[in-house]
Motif scaffolding. Structure first.
Motif, short mmCIF file in Angstrom:
data_model
loop_
_atom_site.label_atom_id
_atom_site.label_comp_id
_atom_site.label_asym_id
_atom_site.label_seq_id
_atom_site.Cartn_x
_atom_site.Cartn_y
_atom_site.Cartn_z
N ALA A 27 0.82 -1.07 0.18
CA ALA A 27 -0.15 -0.01 -0.02
C ALA A 27 0.91 1.31 0.09
CB ALA A 27 -0.94 -0.04 1.30
N ALA A 28 1.85 0.99 0.87
CA ALA A 28 2.94 2.22 0.93
C ALA A 28 3.60 2.56 -0.43
CB ALA A 28 3.98 2.46 1.79
N LEU A 29 3.89 1.51 -0.96
CA LEU A 29 4.51 1.68 -2.52
C LEU A 29 3.61 1.94 -3.40
CD1 LEU A 29 6.98 -1.48 -2.18
CD2 LEU A 29 7.66 0.79 -1.84
N LEU A 30 2.31 1.66 -3.38
CA LEU A 30 1.51 1.97 -4.38
C LEU A 30 1.05 3.56 -4.58
CD1 LEU A 30 -1.18 -0.84 -4.45
CD2 LEU A 30 0.14 -0.22 -6.46
N ARG A 31 1.04 4.16 -3.31
CA ARG A 31 1.06 5.44 -3.17
C ARG A 31 1.98 6.20 -3.83
NH1 ARG A 31 -2.64 7.81 -0.09
NH2 ARG A 31 -1.24 9.60 0.26
N LEU A 32 3.21 5.97 -4.07
CA LEU A 32 4.30 6.56 -4.58
C LEU A 32 4.32 6.52 -5.90
CD1 LEU A 32 7.40 5.00 -2.44
CD2 LEU A 32 6.18 7.26 -2.31
N LEU A 33 3.49 5.32 -6.61
CA LEU A 33 3.25 5.47 -8.06
C LEU A 33 2.34 6.47 -8.63
CD1 LEU A 33 3.41 1.58 -8.63
CD2 LEU A 33 5.45 3.28 -8.88
N THR A 34 2.36 6.86 -9.76
CA THR A 34 1.25 7.67 -10.39
C THR A 34 0.24 6.80 -11.00
OG1 THR A 34 2.14 7.49 -12.58
CG2 THR A 34 2.94 9.49 -11.43
N THR A 46 -7.37 -6.89 -6.53
CA THR A 46 -8.07 -5.93 -7.43
C THR A 46 -8.07 -4.70 -6.65
OG1 THR A 46 -10.15 -6.85 -6.59
CG2 THR A 46 -9.26 -8.03 -8.66
N PRO A 47 -8.42 -3.71 -7.57
CA PRO A 47 -9.06 -2.60 -6.87
C PRO A 47 -10.16 -2.54 -6.01
CG PRO A 47 -8.36 -2.04 -9.00
CD PRO A 47 -8.42 -3.72 -9.03
N ARG A 48 -10.98 -3.42 -6.28
CA ARG A 48 -12.00 -3.76 -5.34
C ARG A 48 -11.80 -4.01 -3.93
NH1 ARG A 48 -17.38 -7.00 -7.60
NH2 ARG A 48 -18.90 -5.98 -6.09
N THR A 49 -10.65 -5.30 -4.07
CA THR A 49 -10.42 -5.74 -2.51
C THR A 49 -9.77 -4.68 -1.86
OG1 THR A 49 -9.71 -7.75 -3.80
CG2 THR A 49 -8.77 -7.44 -1.83
N VAL A 50 -8.94 -3.71 -2.50
CA VAL A 50 -8.16 -2.46 -1.73
C VAL A 50 -9.32 -1.70 -1.27
CG1 VAL A 50 -6.79 -0.58 -2.13
CG2 VAL A 50 -6.20 -2.69 -3.17
N LEU A 51 -10.38 -1.51 -1.80
CA LEU A 51 -11.29 -0.38 -1.46
C LEU A 51 -12.17 -1.22 -0.16
CD1 LEU A 51 -12.80 0.89 -4.82
CD2 LEU A 51 -11.20 2.23 -3.09
N ARG A 52 -12.47 -2.38 -0.52
CA ARG A 52 -13.06 -3.34 0.59
C ARG A 52 -12.29 -3.07 1.88
NH1 ARG A 52 -14.00 -7.81 -1.94
NH2 ARG A 52 -12.20 -8.70 -1.02
N ARG A 53 -11.25 -3.51 2.02
CA ARG A 53 -10.21 -3.57 3.03
C ARG A 53 -10.11 -2.01 3.61
NH1 ARG A 53 -5.40 -6.95 0.71
NH2 ARG A 53 -6.20 -8.95 0.72
N HIS A 54 -10.19 -1.01 2.91
CA HIS A 54 -9.91 0.30 3.33
C HIS A 54 -11.39 0.76 3.95
CE1 HIS A 54 -10.39 4.65 3.25
NE2 HIS A 54 -9.25 4.85 3.22
N ALA A 55 -12.56 0.17 3.32
CA ALA A 55 -13.89 0.22 4.01
C ALA A 55 -13.95 -0.22 5.34
CB ALA A 55 -14.90 0.00 3.26
N LEU A 57 -11.31 -0.80 7.38
CA LEU A 57 -10.47 -0.14 8.28
C LEU A 57 -11.22 0.91 8.83
CD1 LEU A 57 -7.12 -0.55 6.60
CD2 LEU A 57 -7.84 -1.65 8.90
N VAL A 58 -11.87 1.58 7.83
CA VAL A 58 -12.46 3.06 8.36
C VAL A 58 -13.62 2.71 9.25
CG1 VAL A 58 -14.13 4.97 7.56
CG2 VAL A 58 -11.82 4.11 6.42
N ALA A 59 -14.41 1.68 9.05
CA ALA A 59 -15.46 1.21 9.64
C ALA A 59 -15.22 0.69 11.15
CB ALA A 59 -16.34 0.15 9.26
N LYS A 60 -14.15 -0.06 11.21
CA LYS A 60 -13.51 -0.39 12.58
C LYS A 60 -13.11 0.73 13.37
CE LYS A 60 -10.29 -4.14 14.21
NZ LYS A 60 -9.34 -4.79 13.94
N LYS A 61 -12.48 1.85 12.76
CA LYS A 61 -11.90 3.04 13.25
C LYS A 61 -12.92 3.98 14.11
CE LYS A 61 -8.98 7.02 12.88
NZ LYS A 61 -8.14 7.13 14.10
N TRP A 62 -14.17 3.84 13.23
CA TRP A 62 -15.09 4.95 13.76
C TRP A 62 -16.44 4.35 14.50
CZ3 TRP A 62 -13.33 9.55 14.32
CH2 TRP A 62 -12.32 10.11 13.42
N THR A 63 -16.18 3.05 14.76
CA THR A 63 -17.45 2.32 15.11
C THR A 63 -17.27 2.30 16.74
OG1 THR A 63 -17.90 1.02 13.18
CG2 THR A 63 -18.96 0.35 15.21
#
Length: 116
Positions: A27-34, A46-55, A57-63
């Motif tokens: 994830a850190a390396l992907l942020r460095l790429l354009t 897949t990008p869908r997997t990344v978005l699902r994991r991010h969602a 993490l956000v739900a876990k942090k704010w719940t």
């Protein structure tokens, strides 16, 4: 980034198993790429997997755990003397009742000071 992906593939069986550390590094390396370079890569996820994991993490942090409204109830052993003191001494206010509870050995919070 390619070196890290190869390291994951070399240590795994037919289906690569990512550790939390692997996911963090990728994830850190992907942020460095354009965006153009990212779209040209053949990613292991897949990008869908990344978005699902991010969602997740956000739900876990704010719940927050659900709690009932207001303060927790005082024990019955404390409520009974307070009710009895108030009932038997109708001229006493909350400050006097607080003082009497301290004399009886109950450790209770001080009443509010001053008027607002």
């Amino acid at each position: 980034m390619l070196r890290h992906r190869l390291a994951v593939l070399q240590r795994s069986s037919p289906k690569p198993a990512f550790t939390c550390r692997d996911r963090t590094v990728l994830a850190a390396l992907l942020r460095l790429l354009t965006k153009r370079h990212r779209s040209a890569l053949k990613l292991l996820v897949t990008p869908r997997t990344v978005l699902r994991r991010h969602a997740r993490l956000v739900a876990k942090k704010w719940t927050n755990p659900h709690r009932g409204p207001g303060r927790p109830a005082k024990p019955e052993a404390l409520r009974a003397p307070v009710s009895r003191l108030a009932r038997e001494n109708d001229t006493w206010g909350y400050r006097r009742i607080h003082g009497e509870l301290l004399n009886l050995g109950w450790k209770v919070a001080a009443p509010p000071s001053g008027r607002s």
